[in-house]
Structures are given as structure tokens and as C-alpha cells.
Design a protein around this motif. Structure first.
Motif, PDB file in Angstrom:
ATOM      1  N   LEU A   4       0.842  -1.207   0.000  1.00 49.94           N
ATOM      2  CA  LEU A   4       0.000   0.000   0.000  1.00 49.94           C
ATOM      3  C   LEU A   4       0.871   1.248   0.000  1.00 49.94           C
ATOM      4  O   LEU A   4       0.552   2.233  -0.673  1.00 49.94           O
TER       5      LEU A   4
ATOM      6  N   THR B  96      -0.367   2.734  -3.621  1.00 49.49           N
ATOM      7  CA  THR B  96      -1.648   3.448  -3.578  1.00 49.49           C
ATOM      8  C   THR B  96      -1.562   4.692  -4.467  1.00 49.49           C
ATOM      9  O   THR B  96      -0.594   5.454  -4.369  1.00 49.49           O
TER      10      THR B  96
ATOM     11  N   GLY C 205      -3.967   3.391   2.982  1.00 50.60           N
ATOM     12  CA  GLY C 205      -4.465   3.605   1.621  1.00 50.60           C
ATOM     13  C   GLY C 205      -5.426   4.781   1.566  1.00 50.60           C
ATOM     14  O   GLY C 205      -5.328   5.645   0.687  1.00 50.60           O
TER      15      GLY C 205
ATOM     16  N   SER D 101      -4.819   8.470  -0.542  1.00 50.54           N
ATOM     17  CA  SER D 101      -5.757   8.950  -1.569  1.00 50.54           C
ATOM     18  C   SER D 101      -6.469  10.225  -1.132  1.00 50.54           C
ATOM     19  O   SER D 101      -6.636  11.156  -1.924  1.00 50.54           O
TER      20      SER D 101
ATOM     21  N   SER E 144      -6.280  -0.322  -4.267  1.00 57.55           N
ATOM     22  CA  SER E 144      -6.891   0.334  -3.110  1.00 57.55           C
ATOM     23  C   SER E 144      -7.505  -0.766  -2.264  1.00 57.55           C
ATOM     24  O   SER E 144      -7.911  -1.806  -2.803  1.00 57.55           O
TER      25      SER E 144
ATOM     26  N   THR F 243      -9.722   6.039  -5.700  1.00 56.63           N
ATOM     27  CA  THR F 243      -8.489   6.773  -6.035  1.00 56.63           C
ATOM     28  C   THR F 243      -8.634   8.167  -5.431  1.00 56.63           C
ATOM     29  O   THR F 243      -9.717   8.501  -4.906  1.00 56.63           O
TER      30      THR F 243
END
Ligand code: NAD
Length: 481
Positions: A105, A109, A152, A156, A444, A457
Motif C-alpha cells: 500500500l 496506492t 491507503g 488517496s 486500493s 483513487t
């Protein structure tokens, strides 16, 4: 008598400030700097996250990259220590996978590079669509991946310019707080902003509901099972819901059976079947059923006989809920445990090295409909591929999460893709290939099926804003003057 002017000025300033305060003059807000994102009170956490969001608004995109760089670095460099903490606290899954999840991750990510703007240019000028942050996001995270989901989500959400308050699962709260503390400390030291990621250190259903209802929370992102998914949808706020799955696998007569077996073991055994995308039940056409089970054994999985499957089912599946809500569920004693522990529960002794056990069941066995999250996978014999796909559809319960086929017949793949209508549909690979781990695409741990955003995302956590310039800068168009 000598007069000390500085002393007089300071006393006067103090008196004036006291007078101002009692007269209702604005008081500087309490700063939460130095808390490193750790809170017990949801209201304080939201206030601190708001303060952090406002500071982030003043910073450049380059600064966002630096902030995310710290989260990535800590997630990668501390993966062994934090993965071990996660394993010790949650007591489910497999240590190497806890470590690998944090590293992956951190590395993969999607971050600021996923942000983009769109442009419409024509006779009437220029319209630029930009993706702006929502503000403060309230996130709920699962016990199956406590710190990985936070990592994660944080990458994002911060890439898009937001801050976040996390209500983690109570059984993963310590590792959640430790990871968040490290992320904030590094970000604060380097960029002077604290509390971009806040965590409720003693999370409860009440603290989750307080976030759902808080006026300072602009958006909600939940990752978990059916109850929290329903609660988020009822919250009245814009919600991104990454809900439950029960991914079925279909194997038809054209499949490469050895590859199918390796893939089912890789995906179904990963972290002891805790992944929401993991292979949970397999429907095989009758003409290759016995050959498929033989392939599973060749690939290293251990087969249970009918009596052992029955014993395991009695021990590992329990009934929960009352009245009309009564349903089968995985027993806490077996959820996320090693294959050897499950085998013991079936009355069989196997090596600790075995990753997955399996056995033939009929459709009525609860391992088929239940999202078991344990490394035992039931195999169901079907007359033909049509029946296998129909059974897969029933077992998935309409979650539209993930489904998998092993086949070299493009018509069968197409039919299953249409019938299942799942967010992720994998062909000839293990489940994680659909998240870019051995397949194409990106990663993700929050896959939003019910609300439709799919694999989340940075753009998932943005609001569209349009900026229009009328009749100018349309270099190629021709405005009527
Ligand atoms: P869970 O539903 O028990 O808990 C998830 C989170 O929701 C926890 O923080 C929990 O405290 C909270 N919660 C539960 N009920 C709530 C309610 N009524 N109101 C507010 N908060 C509530 O799930 P879990 O066992 O922690 O995780 C496993 C589940 O999560 C599985 O169903 C799995 O499929 C799902 N999951 C989905 C994704 C995805 O991307 N779609 C990813 C990981 C896990």
C-alpha cells in the motif's frame, strides 16, 4: 519612584485582553498541535482535522506530494514492526501478509499523480473542470486490514487535499493509533501541519455515529460489512461505501486446471482469506471436477473428506442474530486462522505450512453463502457452465463485489461477466491481480461497490468545480463579436 514602562504595558495588555474576553471578543481557537492525530473525543478530532485541512488548503501540490511521501516511507520502512503489531493485536491473518500489505500500500496506492483536470474549449471560450477536496472525511475501517486501510485511505484522501478522521475497528485500534501517530509526527516535523489524519483512540459505535452526524464532516468513507454499509447509506451525508463480498469462482472444462488451482490457493489463502476480494467458493463443471480437485492437491492444498467437512462446518459456522435476523456467520474461533487450525477443527492433523484446505460440498453447506474469511474453500459440482454461473450469481448475494472465472472460452467469460455484474471480474488469475498485483490496474483496499465508485483513487474524494471563461482564450474557436 522609577516607572518600568515594559511592565506597565504588559499589565495594561493583560487587563485589556481580560476585558475583551468578558465582552465576548473572539478568543484564539484551542490548537491541537502536538496531538499527532490521537483523540478520544470525536468533536475535538473533527476540529483538529478541520484546522489541518485549512492549513493544507494554503499549501502547494508539491507539499501534498511530500506529505504523502512520509506516509509511504513509514508504511514501507516500518512494515515489519507495524505489521507485527497488527498481527499481535487483531490475532487474525498471517504475519508475512500483514507486512506485505503495508509495504504494497505504501508503494502502490494512487497519489497526487492521479489528480487531473478536464478542459472544454470551443467557440465560446474555455471551461476547466477541476477536482477540489471535500474537506474533512470521516472514515470507518475494518479489523481485517486496520492500518493498511488507513494508509491507503490517507494517501488517496490527502492527495486530493482533504484531511480525515478515522474510527477504526475496536480490535485494531492500537495499531491504527500507532501508525497515525507516526504519520502525523513526520508530517508535522517536516511541514508544520499536525492532525491531517486523526484517529479515535477508543472507537465505539457511538463515536462512529458521532462522526456520521457531525456537521464538520463533509464526506464519509466506510470499509466493512453489511451493518456499517447500511449505517453509512442512512447517514444523510455523501458516502463512499466499500461493502462486503463473497467472491465466487467458476472453473469450466476449457480451463488450465493447474493454473486455476495455483490462483485459487494464492488468492484464497492470502492473509487466511481475509481479503474482501478473496476466492470464497468454487463452482466446477462436472466433466473436470475430479481433475480440478486433483490439481488443487498437486498445488499444495489439502483435501478434507465429507465427514471432515461436516465436522468443520459444525465447529466453524455459528448462528447469530435473533428472530428474522438470525443467520449463519463465521465463528470467531476460526475466522482468519491458519489452515492447520481449521483442519484440527475438522479432526485432521496437517502441516503448519499448508496454506489452504478444501473439500466437496453441496449448495446447502453454509460455507457456500457465508463470507467465511477462513482458508477453507468449498467446491461445488455443477452440470455445466450455465449452472455454475447461476450458482455463482446466487452465492454472491447481489453485492456486485468480485467474481472470478478460469476458462479459455471467451463466450463463457462474457456470459459470466454480464450475469455477475461485479465491480471486479477476474479471468485466469488470482483475485489480487485485479488490483494491479500481478495484473494491470491500480490498488486500493476500499472498493466501493454499493455506491459505485469502484476501486477508490484520489479523484473519488473530490468535488467537481467548473471555471468558465466566456468568449476568450479559445485560440482555435471563433467567438461571434
Ligand atoms: P465489520 O462490518 O464488522 O466492521 C467494519 C467497521 O465498521 C468497524 O470499524 C466496525 O466497528 C464498524 N461498524 C460495524 N457496524 C457498525 C454500525 N452499525 N455503525 C457504525 N460502525 C459500524 O467488518 P470487519 O469484520 O471489520 O471487516 C470485514 C468486512 O469488511 C467483510 O464483510 C469484508 O468484505 C468487508 N471489506 C470490504 C472491503 C471493500 O473494499 N469493499 C475491504 C475490506 C473489507
Amino acid at each position: 519612584m522609577q516607572i518600568n514602562e515594559a511592565l506597565i504595558r504588559s499589565v495594561v495588555a493583560q487587563v485589556l485582553s481580560e476585558v475583551g474576553r468578558s465582552a465576548g471578543a473572539p478568543v484564539a481557537p484551542k490548537s491541537f498541535n502536538g496531538r499527532n492525530g490521537i483523540f478520544t473525543c470525536p468533536n475535538e478530532a473533527v476540529t483538529a482535522a478541520r484546522e489541518a485541512f485549512e492549513q493544507l488548503q494554503e499549501r502547494t501540490i508539491e507539499d501534498r506530494k511530500r506529505i504523502i511521501g512520509h506516509i509511504r516511507r513509514i508504511s514501507i520502512d516500518n512494515c515489519v514492526e507495524l505489521g507485527t503489531l497488527e498481527m499481535q493485536e487483531t490475532k487474525i491473518g498471517r504475519l508475512p501478509h500483514k507486512i506485505e500489505k503495508l509495504k504494497t500500500l505504501g508503494e502502490r496506492t494512487p497519489g497526487v499523480e492521479f489528480m487531473r483536470s478536464e478542459v472544454f474549449s470551443g467557440d465560446h471560450g474555455l471551461a476547466v473542470i477541476e477536482h477540489a477536496p471535500f474537506g474533512v472525511i470521516g472514515a470507518i475501517t475494518p479489523v481485517t486490514h486496520s492500518l493498511p486501510t488507513i494508509t491507503g485511505n490517507a494517501v488517496s484522501m490527502l492527495a486530493a487535499g482533504n484531511s480525515v478522521v478515522v474510527n477504526p475497528h475496536p480490535s485494531g485500534k492500537k495499531v491504527a493509533a500507532e501508525g497515525v501517530r507516526r504519520f502525523n509526527q513526520a508530517i508535522h516535523r517536516d511541514l508544520g501541519i499536525d492532525n491531517l489524519i486523526c484517529v479515535i483512540a477508543e472507537p465505539t459505535l457511538e463515536s462512529a455515529n458521532a462522526l456520521f452526524a457531525h456537521r464538520g464532516i463533509n464526506m464519509i468513507c466506510v470499509t466493512g460489512g453489511p451493518a456499517v454499509a447500511r449505517a453509512a447509506l442512512k447517514s444523510g451525508k455523501r458516502a463512499v461505501v466499500a461493502g462486503p463480498g463473497n467472491p465466487p469462482v467458476v472453473v469450466d472444462e476449457t480451463a488450465d486446471l493447474d493454473n486455476a488451482a495455483r490462483c485459487i490457493i494464492r488468492g484464497g489463502a492470502y492473509d487466511n482469506n481475509l481479503l474482501c476480494i478473496a476466492e470464497k467458493e468454487v463452482f466446477v463443471v462436472a466433466s473436470v471436477f475430479d481433475a480440478m480437485l486433483a490439481a488443487m492437491e498437486r498445488a499444495g492444498a489439502v483435501r478434507l473428506n465429507a465427514r471432515e467437512v461436516d465436522t468443520l462446518t459444525k465447529n466453524a459456522i455459528v448462528q447469530v442474530g435473533e428472530g428474522e435476523h438470525k443467520h449463519d456467520a463465521p465463528s470467531k474461533d476460526f475466522l482468519g486462522q491458519d489452515a492447520a487450525v481449521l483442519a484440527k477443527g475438522a479432526g485432521k492433523s496437517i502441516s503448519d505450512k499448508v496454506e489452504l484446505i478444501f473439500g466437496e460440498t453441496d449448495l446447502s453447506n453454509p460455507f457456500v453463502p457465508v463470507e467465511q474469511m477462513m482458508p477453507f474453500v468449498p467446491f461445488v459440482r455443477c452440470r455445466n457452465v450455465e449452472e455454475a454461473i447461476d450458482r455463482a450469481k446466487e452465492a454472491e448475494h447481489g453485492f456486485r463485489h468480485t467474481s472470478i472465472i478460469h476458462s479459455n472460452n471467451v463466450k463463457n467469460m462474457t456470459r459470466m461477466g454480464r450475469v455477475m455484474d461485479t465491480t471486479l471480474f477476474v479471468k485466469n488469475g488470482p483475485c489480487m491481480a485485479s488490483l494491479g498485483l500481478g495484473g494491470e490496474g491500480y490498488l486500493s483496499f476500499s472498493i466501493a461497490g454499493p455506491t459505485g465508485e469502484g476501486v477508490t483513487t484520489p479523484l473519488t474524494f473530490t468535488r467537481e468545480r467548473r471555471c468558465s471563461l466566456i468568449d476568450d482564450l479559445c485560440i482555435l474557436g471563433q467567438p461571434k463579436r
